[in-house]
Design a protein around this motif. Structure first.
Motif, mmCIF file in Angstrom:
data_model
loop_
_atom_site.group_PDB
_atom_site.id
_atom_site.type_symbol
_atom_site.label_atom_id
_atom_site.label_comp_id
_atom_site.label_asym_id
_atom_site.label_seq_id
_atom_site.Cartn_x
_atom_site.Cartn_y
_atom_site.Cartn_z
ATOM 1 N N TYR A 137 0.856 -1.182 0.000
ATOM 2 C CA TYR A 137 0.000 0.000 0.000
ATOM 3 C C TYR A 137 0.887 1.226 0.000
ATOM 4 O O TYR A 137 1.777 1.363 0.842
ATOM 5 C CB TYR A 137 -0.897 -0.019 1.243
ATOM 6 C CG TYR A 137 -1.933 1.084 1.252
ATOM 7 C CD1 TYR A 137 -3.130 0.929 0.552
ATOM 8 C CD2 TYR A 137 -1.711 2.265 1.944
ATOM 9 C CE1 TYR A 137 -4.079 1.943 0.548
ATOM 10 C CE2 TYR A 137 -2.654 3.284 1.950
ATOM 11 C CZ TYR A 137 -3.842 3.116 1.244
ATOM 12 O OH TYR A 137 -4.784 4.124 1.246
ATOM 13 N N GLU A 138 0.661 2.137 -0.937
ATOM 14 C CA GLU A 138 1.485 3.344 -1.082
ATOM 15 C C GLU A 138 2.968 3.013 -0.971
ATOM 16 O O GLU A 138 3.702 3.569 -0.147
ATOM 17 C CB GLU A 138 1.060 4.421 -0.067
ATOM 18 C CG GLU A 138 -0.334 4.949 -0.378
ATOM 19 C CD GLU A 138 -0.780 6.088 0.560
ATOM 20 O OE1 GLU A 138 -0.122 6.300 1.595
ATOM 21 O OE2 GLU A 138 -1.792 6.741 0.243
ATOM 22 N N LYS A 179 -6.210 0.666 4.510
ATOM 23 C CA LYS A 179 -5.144 1.584 4.075
ATOM 24 C C LYS A 179 -3.782 1.142 4.619
ATOM 25 O O LYS A 179 -3.015 1.954 5.176
ATOM 26 C CB LYS A 179 -5.443 3.022 4.525
ATOM 27 C CG LYS A 179 -6.737 3.618 3.956
ATOM 28 C CD LYS A 179 -6.817 5.074 4.349
ATOM 29 C CE LYS A 179 -8.009 5.858 3.830
ATOM 30 N NZ LYS A 179 -9.011 5.216 3.022
ATOM 31 N N ALA A 180 -3.496 -0.113 4.499
ATOM 32 C CA ALA A 180 -2.249 -0.653 5.064
ATOM 33 C C ALA A 180 -1.837 -1.920 4.328
ATOM 34 O O ALA A 180 -2.638 -2.524 3.607
ATOM 35 C CB ALA A 180 -2.434 -0.970 6.542
ATOM 36 N N SER A 181 -0.573 -2.323 4.505
ATOM 37 C CA SER A 181 -0.086 -3.593 3.968
ATOM 38 C C SER A 181 1.033 -4.119 4.864
ATOM 39 O O SER A 181 1.435 -3.444 5.815
ATOM 40 C CB SER A 181 0.427 -3.408 2.536
ATOM 41 O OG SER A 181 1.466 -2.444 2.495
ATOM 42 N N ASN A 239 1.382 -4.205 9.005
ATOM 43 C CA ASN A 239 0.269 -3.398 9.520
ATOM 44 C C ASN A 239 -1.103 -3.879 9.041
ATOM 45 O O ASN A 239 -2.126 -3.339 9.449
ATOM 46 C CB ASN A 239 0.440 -1.932 9.104
ATOM 47 C CG ASN A 239 1.714 -1.349 9.675
ATOM 48 O OD1 ASN A 239 2.047 -1.635 10.837
ATOM 49 N ND2 ASN A 239 2.432 -0.575 8.876
ATOM 50 N N LEU A 240 -1.098 -4.893 8.188
ATOM 51 C CA LEU A 240 -2.371 -5.364 7.630
ATOM 52 C C LEU A 240 -2.891 -6.553 8.426
ATOM 53 O O LEU A 240 -2.158 -7.511 8.673
ATOM 54 C CB LEU A 240 -2.162 -5.778 6.168
ATOM 55 C CG LEU A 240 -3.411 -6.256 5.429
ATOM 56 C CD1 LEU A 240 -4.328 -5.085 5.087
ATOM 57 C CD2 LEU A 240 -3.028 -7.015 4.167
ATOM 58 N N LYS A 241 -4.168 -6.472 8.809
ATOM 59 C CA LYS A 241 -4.781 -7.616 9.494
ATOM 60 C C LYS A 241 -5.559 -8.425 8.475
ATOM 61 O O LYS A 241 -6.504 -7.934 7.883
ATOM 62 C CB LYS A 241 -5.698 -7.129 10.622
ATOM 63 C CG LYS A 241 -4.899 -6.633 11.802
ATOM 64 C CD LYS A 241 -5.789 -5.968 12.845
ATOM 65 C CE LYS A 241 -4.975 -5.100 13.775
ATOM 66 N NZ LYS A 241 -4.477 -3.851 13.140
ATOM 67 N N LEU A 242 -5.141 -9.671 8.288
ATOM 68 C CA LEU A 242 -5.799 -10.500 7.265
ATOM 69 C C LEU A 242 -6.875 -11.383 7.891
ATOM 70 O O LEU A 242 -6.800 -11.729 9.049
ATOM 71 C CB LEU A 242 -4.763 -11.357 6.548
ATOM 72 C CG LEU A 242 -3.853 -10.603 5.557
ATOM 73 C CD1 LEU A 242 -2.715 -11.471 5.099
ATOM 74 C CD2 LEU A 242 -4.651 -10.086 4.365
#
Lengths: 454, 306
Positions: B256-257, B298-300, B303-306
């Motif tokens: 992400y970004e 808005k994260a990867s 920081n990303l919760k799958l």
């Protein structure tokens, strides 16, 4: 100290000792990646010429990384025998090379001089030596170490049994171990690279190895190559371990990236001596490999041969039973093709022996390097001639867990028969008793792992 | 001895007998030399044109776990049972101290397929067939790509401009393919994954930016590329370093970004995309699901919760 020379009328000047050392290296993709390599072959030879005129004192006084800044430097410098050093410090590197190759230099005298050396001197002379020089000089040096058995005797060639498995499946590890033993592999150590670095899992495999070792009365040593702290916890919880393993680097920063320092290694050694299952006194196992410092940005602008030599200086402090470079594991960014891997294998073995270590080699390659099994067989033959202490033994050289290829079970008896070499004495007697070896050749039962299955 | 002309005609015969729809790993170009060898060997033994049934078995198709070559083994049943638990090359016996020819050739075959995956470029035919633009990293050739990972993550200025001409700025999702360490993986899996992914995105009302191919590309190229065209999410399909016997495994990296200022832990990765791991189509659908979560959170990466 002169850092300039003319060659074919062109003036070459080098900015400091590290620059000379780096540019004097035989071609390595890792030095090119680091931006340290000579820009032409002529410049490389000019650097060798400058290097050959430096004295051992010049290299002592210009350690690759400053003493104040780096623990590895301090360990290397502080273990120099000052009396021996005083007797050789005015030798040029050219004279040092010629002395090593002369008939006066035998195992005993090289062993004495070794105690007056720093790793930079060892790296320096290595850069002046041809491949045959490296084989010839290394072959003079016998380094013995004792854990449960003695490794390193002239005329012996050991093998580590490496029964790796993709999920640490006990049955899979067991059948690989049995088959390796039946091919005469495992006198150096039975050592697994675990997938699972947990204390419980490491302890489980150690117990299985101990059971195999005791049931069949195998004169060898066992090890599970997890992180040093995991193995220490397993030993503290009562798991049987003859050796503790760790990968090491040639700088404090590199060691930090591996999660260790000198104090931790001393603690590990002390722990096995008190709570391990082995006789000792050599109870540690180290692995190294050119390029690992660069890959963790811990090379301090120093070439990969010099950093590798410094690994051995660090290792020596802890009186290891086994040390091996994993020479082609790191990939083409550091060693590109068969020529570079061959050179690095010969350099590392020689440097380890000159440091006074029972040096083995994991002669190996990954699938994105320009090498194949033929190249690794060549290197193993060269290193066996050089008196290499041990190699790895893996089912047909295919490590299914680490995803690389190296020497296989079949190479053990092939190399030994070819050059009249033997396994470690007690292990050879055991092989004969089991029917796996007969008159220096494979025995009737060799290659049948189910011999162990009732 | 048979003449070269005879050999040629035998080869032609053999190629004709290959059914055109035969599934070929890495395409027909890989199959042809192997079959050629088979035909000449068979012919030199019989001195007759080979029949269809005279093909030798496909060495690479043998399940090594089920094969025991040890004659008169002490306990073959248990040997095989234990062998089932490991892909290690066990029970292969020996001639003198050396491996049997069968094992030696199988090993060489398994290494050959891995090396072909690394050292062969993604073919122009493949790129033409999928109809996408190619841009090239700062690496001039395969040798430089393999020895200079730092160059495989950068674009020369003209290639950056070309990229900007192909891909509009500020898209929601930018997908691209890079060869990485396996051209075979890309040719085998990338388009199936891509099509499934695009279908998944369409279900969410997202139209991704045009696809392109990056030659001699490394994973961190996604940071440099993202900085040039600033999509919300960058998805990279890239060939993994091959293991012995398989060159087909592909990975998908997403961020992400994405930018060079972000740590590596900002990337989410799905590895092992191939028919023996996560099949390509399934992977594409899965990636679409991950993209959705990235947009929502808005994260990867970490920081990303799958």
């Amino acid at each position: 100290m002169r850092l300039k020379t003319k060659l074919f009328g062109t003036l070459y000047s080098f900015k400091d000792v590290n620059d000379v050392l780096a540019k004097a290296n035989e071609e390595k993709s890792g030095d090119q990646l680091a931006g340290l390599a000579a820009s032409s072959l002529t410049e490389m030879i000019a650097a060798k010429e400058v290097l050959s005129n430096l004295t051992l004192a010049d290299l002592r006084n210009h350690p690759a990384v400053p003493y104040e800044q780096d623990e590895v430097t301090r360990i290397i410098q502080d273990q120099v025998n000052e009396k021996i050093y005083a007797g050789i410090k005015n030798w040029t590197l050219a004279e040092f090379r010629e002395w090593l190759l002369s008939d006066q230099a035998d195992c005993r005298s090289i062993g004495r001089v070794s105690r007056g050396l720093t790793s930079e001197m060892i790296a320096g002379v290595t850069k002046l030596m041809s491949n045959l020089d490296l084989v010839y000089a290394a072959n003079k040096i016998e380094v013995l170490a004792h854990c449960n058995t003695t490794i390193g005797h002239k005329g012996t060639l050991g093998f580590r049994l490496q029964p790796n498995h993709t999920t640490d499946d006990p049955d899979g590890i067991r059948i690989s171990t049995f088959e390796g033993l039946s091919y005469g592999v495992g006198d150096a150590v039975i050592g697994l690279n675990p997938v699972n670095d947990s204390v419980d899992s490491v302890a489980t495999v150690l117990r299985m190895f101990q059971e195999i070792k005791e049931t069949y009365e195998i004169p060898t040593q066992i090890c599970v190559l997890a992180h040093v702290t995991t193995q220490m916890d397993a030993v503290r919880q009562g798991a049987p371990a003859d050796l503790i393993f760790q990968s090491i680097a040639g700088s404090e920063k590199g060691n930090k990236a591996f999660g260790l320092d000198g104090a931790l290694m001393a603690e590990a050694r002390d722990l096995v001596l008190r709570e391990g299952t082995s006789t000792g006194p050599n109870v540690l196992y180290f692995e190294t490999g050119q390029g690992s410092e660069l890959s963790s940005d811990a090379h301090h602008g120093v070439d990969q041969v010099t950093m590798e030599a410094r690994c051995y200086g660090f290792a020596k402090k802890f009186q290891p039973f086994l040390v091996n470079t994993v020479v082609g594991f790191i990939g083409p960014e550091y060693l590109y093709d068969a020529k570079q891997v061959t050179r690095a294998g010969l350099e590392d073995h020689f440097m380890g022996k000159l440091t006074g270590l029972p040096m083995g080699v994991d002669a190996c390659y990954t699938n994105h390097m320009k090498t194949d099994q033929n190249d690794i067989e060549n290197l193993a033959m060269l290193l066996s001639t050089a008196g290499c202490t041990y190699f790895m033994g893996i089912p047909q050289g295919d490590d299914i867990m680490l995803n690389y290829q190296c020497t296989g079970y079949h190479d053990a008896s092939s190399l030994r028969q070819l050059l009249g070499l033997h396994p470690v004495r007690e292990f050879e007697q055991w092989l004969e008793k089991m029917g796996f070896m007969e008159n220096g050749r494979l025995g009737q039962l060799a290659g049948d792992a189910s011999t162990f299955i009732r | 001895m048979i003449s070269e002309q005879q050999i040629k005609s035998i080869i032609d015969e053999v190629i004709k007998t290959l059914s055109p729809g035969a599934e070929g790993v890495g395409g027909g170009s890989h199959m042809a030399p192997a079959e050629t060898m088979t035909a000449t060997t068979a012919a030199s033994q019989n001195n007759q044109p080979p029949e269809e049934e005279s093909f030798l078995e496909d060495l690479a198709a043998v399940d090594l776990r089920k094969e025991l070559l040890v004659p008169g083994a002490n306990n073959p049943e248990m040997y095989l049972k234990l062998k089932e638990t490991t892909p290690a090359r066990l029970g292969i016996w020996h001639c003198g101290p050396r491996p049997l020819t069968r094992s030696l050739l199988r090993f060489r075959a398994d290494h050959a397929v891995a090396q072909d995956a690394v050292f062969t470029d993604v073919s122009d035919e493949f790129l033409a067939s999928i109809g996408v633009e190619t841009i090239q990293s700062c690496c001039r050739d395969k040798d430089e790509f393999l020895t200079r990972p730092d160059l495989g993550r950068k674009l020369p200025e003209d290639q950056g401009k070309k990229l900007q001409a192909i891909c509009p700025e500020n898209a929601t999702v930018q997908i691209y393919i890079a060869d990485g360490l396996s051209s075979t993986a890309v040719e085998t899996n990338a388009m199936d994954t891509y099509r499934a992914l695009v279908q998944g995105l369409k279900g969410m009302g997202i139209e991704p930016n045009p696809l392109f191919f990056l030659r001699y590309g490394r994973v961190p190229s996604m940071d440099v590329i993202s900085e040039l065209i600033t999509p919300k999410i960058t998805v990279l399909l890239i060939g993994e370093r091959p293991g012995l016997a398989t060159g087909e495994s592909m990975s998908c990296y997403m961020a992400y970004e994405s930018s060079t200022a972000q740590p590596e832990s900002n990337r989410t990765v799905i590895s092992n995309i191939h028919k023996g791991g996560t099949p390509a189509v399934e992977a594409g659908a899965h990636i679409a699901g991950v993209v959705k979560k990235m947009l929502e959170q808005k994260a990867s990466g970490l920081n990303l919760k799958l």
